[in-house]
Design a protein around this motif. Sequence first.
Motif, PDB file in Angstrom:
ATOM      1  N   MET A  29     -12.128  -5.422  -9.221  1.00 14.14           N
ATOM      2  CA  MET A  29     -11.641  -5.388  -7.841  1.00 14.14           C
ATOM      3  C   MET A  29     -12.666  -5.985  -6.886  1.00 14.14           C
ATOM      4  O   MET A  29     -13.864  -5.766  -7.037  1.00 14.14           O
ATOM      5  CB  MET A  29     -11.361  -3.948  -7.405  1.00 14.14           C
ATOM      6  CG  MET A  29     -10.256  -3.277  -8.166  1.00 14.14           C
ATOM      7  SD  MET A  29      -9.843  -1.703  -7.425  1.00 14.14           S
ATOM      8  CE  MET A  29      -8.950  -2.288  -6.003  1.00 14.14           C
ATOM      9  N   SER A  30     -12.178  -6.698  -5.902  1.00 11.24           N
ATOM     10  CA  SER A  30     -13.052  -7.219  -4.859  1.00 11.24           C
ATOM     11  C   SER A  30     -13.200  -6.157  -3.764  1.00 11.24           C
ATOM     12  O   SER A  30     -12.428  -5.190  -3.716  1.00 11.24           O
ATOM     13  CB  SER A  30     -12.454  -8.493  -4.256  1.00 11.24           C
ATOM     14  OG  SER A  30     -11.275  -8.179  -3.527  1.00 11.24           O
ATOM     15  N   LEU A  31     -14.189  -6.366  -2.900  1.00 12.14           N
ATOM     16  CA  LEU A  31     -14.346  -5.482  -1.737  1.00 12.14           C
ATOM     17  C   LEU A  31     -13.056  -5.456  -0.924  1.00 12.14           C
ATOM     18  O   LEU A  31     -12.578  -4.390  -0.523  1.00 12.14           O
ATOM     19  CB  LEU A  31     -15.478  -5.972  -0.831  1.00 12.14           C
ATOM     20  CG  LEU A  31     -16.901  -5.697  -1.264  1.00 12.14           C
ATOM     21  CD1 LEU A  31     -17.871  -6.519  -0.433  1.00 12.14           C
ATOM     22  CD2 LEU A  31     -17.212  -4.235  -1.140  1.00 12.14           C
ATOM     23  N   ARG A  32     -12.509  -6.632  -0.689  1.00 12.00           N
ATOM     24  CA  ARG A  32     -11.302  -6.727   0.143  1.00 12.00           C
ATOM     25  C   ARG A  32     -10.108  -6.039  -0.476  1.00 12.00           C
ATOM     26  O   ARG A  32      -9.343  -5.379   0.215  1.00 12.00           O
ATOM     27  CB  ARG A  32     -10.967  -8.195   0.420  1.00 12.00           C
ATOM     28  CG  ARG A  32     -11.869  -8.808   1.435  1.00 12.00           C
ATOM     29  CD  ARG A  32     -11.371 -10.168   1.864  1.00 12.00           C
ATOM     30  NE  ARG A  32     -12.259 -10.682   2.894  1.00 12.00           N
ATOM     31  CZ  ARG A  32     -12.541 -11.944   3.047  1.00 12.00           C
ATOM     32  NH1 ARG A  32     -12.004 -12.846   2.258  1.00 12.00           N
ATOM     33  NH2 ARG A  32     -13.353 -12.329   4.001  1.00 12.00           N
ATOM     34  N   SER A  33      -9.920  -6.197  -1.794  1.00 13.78           N
ATOM     35  CA  SER A  33      -8.750  -5.576  -2.418  1.00 13.78           C
ATOM     36  C   SER A  33      -8.850  -4.049  -2.395  1.00 13.78           C
ATOM     37  O   SER A  33      -7.861  -3.365  -2.140  1.00 13.78           O
ATOM     38  CB  SER A  33      -8.537  -6.085  -3.841  1.00 13.78           C
ATOM     39  OG  SER A  33      -9.619  -5.740  -4.682  1.00 13.78           O
ATOM     40  N   LEU A  34     -10.050  -3.513  -2.627  1.00 14.24           N
ATOM     41  CA  LEU A  34     -10.219  -2.060  -2.554  1.00 14.24           C
ATOM     42  C   LEU A  34     -10.014  -1.576  -1.126  1.00 14.24           C
ATOM     43  O   LEU A  34      -9.306  -0.601  -0.886  1.00 14.24           O
ATOM     44  CB  LEU A  34     -11.607  -1.644  -3.062  1.00 14.24           C
ATOM     45  CG  LEU A  34     -11.902  -0.143  -2.993  1.00 14.24           C
ATOM     46  CD1 LEU A  34     -10.893   0.670  -3.805  1.00 14.24           C
ATOM     47  CD2 LEU A  34     -13.321   0.150  -3.467  1.00 14.24           C
ATOM     48  N   ALA A  35     -10.612  -2.284  -0.173  1.00 12.97           N
ATOM     49  CA  ALA A  35     -10.473  -1.910   1.235  1.00 12.97           C
ATOM     50  C   ALA A  35      -9.010  -1.917   1.666  1.00 12.97           C
ATOM     51  O   ALA A  35      -8.534  -0.983   2.324  1.00 12.97           O
ATOM     52  CB  ALA A  35     -11.291  -2.848   2.111  1.00 12.97           C
ATOM     53  N   GLN A  36      -8.294  -2.963   1.278  1.00 12.91           N
ATOM     54  CA  GLN A  36      -6.883  -3.058   1.645  1.00 12.91           C
ATOM     55  C   GLN A  36      -6.078  -1.917   1.033  1.00 12.91           C
ATOM     56  O   GLN A  36      -5.234  -1.318   1.696  1.00 12.91           O
ATOM     57  CB  GLN A  36      -6.313  -4.400   1.182  1.00 12.91           C
ATOM     58  CG  GLN A  36      -4.897  -4.645   1.651  1.00 12.91           C
ATOM     59  CD  GLN A  36      -4.411  -6.041   1.282  1.00 12.91           C
ATOM     60  OE1 GLN A  36      -4.901  -6.667   0.344  1.00 12.91           O
ATOM     61  NE2 GLN A  36      -3.441  -6.527   2.027  1.00 12.91           N
ATOM     62  N   ALA A  37      -6.351  -1.586  -0.217  1.00 12.39           N
ATOM     63  CA  ALA A  37      -5.635  -0.498  -0.885  1.00 12.39           C
ATOM     64  C   ALA A  37      -5.901   0.849  -0.213  1.00 12.39           C
ATOM     65  O   ALA A  37      -5.034   1.722  -0.195  1.00 12.39           O
ATOM     66  CB  ALA A  37      -6.038  -0.434  -2.357  1.00 12.39           C
ATOM     67  N   LEU A  38      -7.103   1.008   0.347  1.00  4.03           N
ATOM     68  CA  LEU A  38      -7.483   2.275   0.985  1.00  4.03           C
ATOM     69  C   LEU A  38      -7.165   2.311   2.473  1.00  4.03           C
ATOM     70  O   LEU A  38      -7.269   3.362   3.097  1.00  4.03           O
ATOM     71  CB  LEU A  38      -8.982   2.533   0.787  1.00  4.03           C
ATOM     72  CG  LEU A  38      -9.469   2.628  -0.654  1.00  4.03           C
ATOM     73  CD1 LEU A  38     -10.974   2.813  -0.684  1.00  4.03           C
ATOM     74  CD2 LEU A  38      -8.765   3.747  -1.392  1.00  4.03           C
ATOM     75  N   GLY A  39      -6.847   1.158   3.040  1.00  6.97           N
ATOM     76  CA  GLY A  39      -6.569   1.106   4.474  1.00  6.97           C
ATOM     77  C   GLY A  39      -7.823   1.194   5.326  1.00  6.97           C
ATOM     78  O   GLY A  39      -7.800   1.730   6.433  1.00  6.97           O
ATOM     79  N   VAL A  40      -8.935   0.666   4.786  1.00 10.84           N
ATOM     80  CA  VAL A  40     -10.201   0.628   5.531  1.00 10.84           C
ATOM     81  C   VAL A  40     -10.686  -0.816   5.538  1.00 10.84           C
ATOM     82  O   VAL A  40     -10.120  -1.684   4.874  1.00 10.84           O
ATOM     83  CB  VAL A  40     -11.272   1.559   4.906  1.00 10.84           C
ATOM     84  CG1 VAL A  40     -10.807   3.011   4.922  1.00 10.84           C
ATOM     85  CG2 VAL A  40     -11.629   1.136   3.492  1.00 10.84           C
ATOM     86  N   SER A  41     -11.769  -1.075   6.246  1.00  8.72           N
ATOM     87  CA  SER A  41     -12.299  -2.435   6.305  1.00  8.72           C
ATOM     88  C   SER A  41     -13.183  -2.729   5.089  1.00  8.72           C
ATOM     89  O   SER A  41     -13.799  -1.815   4.517  1.00  8.72           O
ATOM     90  CB  SER A  41     -13.107  -2.639   7.585  1.00  8.72           C
ATOM     91  OG  SER A  41     -14.297  -1.881   7.539  1.00  8.72           O
ATOM     92  N   ALA A  42     -13.241  -4.005   4.726  1.00  7.97           N
ATOM     93  CA  ALA A  42     -14.136  -4.430   3.653  1.00  7.97           C
ATOM     94  C   ALA A  42     -15.586  -4.160   4.060  1.00  7.97           C
ATOM     95  O   ALA A  42     -16.435  -3.858   3.219  1.00  7.97           O
ATOM     96  CB  ALA A  42     -13.933  -5.906   3.340  1.00  7.97           C
ATOM     97  N   SER A  43     -15.850  -4.227   5.345  1.00  7.33           N
ATOM     98  CA  SER A  43     -17.186  -3.939   5.863  1.00  7.33           C
ATOM     99  C   SER A  43     -17.595  -2.501   5.552  1.00  7.33           C
ATOM    100  O   SER A  43     -18.745  -2.243   5.185  1.00  7.33           O
ATOM    101  CB  SER A  43     -17.229  -4.193   7.370  1.00  7.33           C
ATOM    102  OG  SER A  43     -18.474  -3.818   7.889  1.00  7.33           O
ATOM    103  N   LEU A  44     -16.669  -1.567   5.685  1.00 10.30           N
ATOM    104  CA  LEU A  44     -16.982  -0.165   5.373  1.00 10.30           C
ATOM    105  C   LEU A  44     -17.351  -0.025   3.902  1.00 10.30           C
ATOM    106  O   LEU A  44     -18.355   0.615   3.574  1.00 10.30           O
ATOM    107  CB  LEU A  44     -15.816   0.768   5.710  1.00 10.30           C
ATOM    108  CG  LEU A  44     -16.032   2.222   5.265  1.00 10.30           C
ATOM    109  CD1 LEU A  44     -17.157   2.872   6.052  1.00 10.30           C
ATOM    110  CD2 LEU A  44     -14.760   3.028   5.375  1.00 10.30           C
TER     111      LEU A  44
END
Length: 105
Positions: A29-44
């Motif tokens: 998983m990429s940072l972005r894909s995990l962030a999107q799945a969780l509804g948070v920012s990739a930055s977080l």
Amino acid sequence: MADQWPRWWEIMTEGLGAKLREVRTAKGMSLRSLAQALGVSASLISQVEIGKTQPSVSTLFAMANHLGVSLDELVGNVPTAGPSPVAPAPQRRTLRPSGALQSTP
């Protein structure tokens, strides 16, 4: 007691960033894909992985759930591999009221 909470949380989540990155990359998983799945920012996610911030309890739970690991495993409180302390069903024994042990069928 209120003053102890932030420090306690920091200690508990101390190894979280490295473990989160390890599990996330192992799952491809990429940072972005995990962030999107969780509804948070990739930055977080990035900031958690580098130890710059700690996630909320709800975000931590969502991370573990989405990655398919336990909270304990994600914060490094249990080994990721090794024998289970629970015997498989065919190997379990039952203690009868008489005190006799009986193998579970």
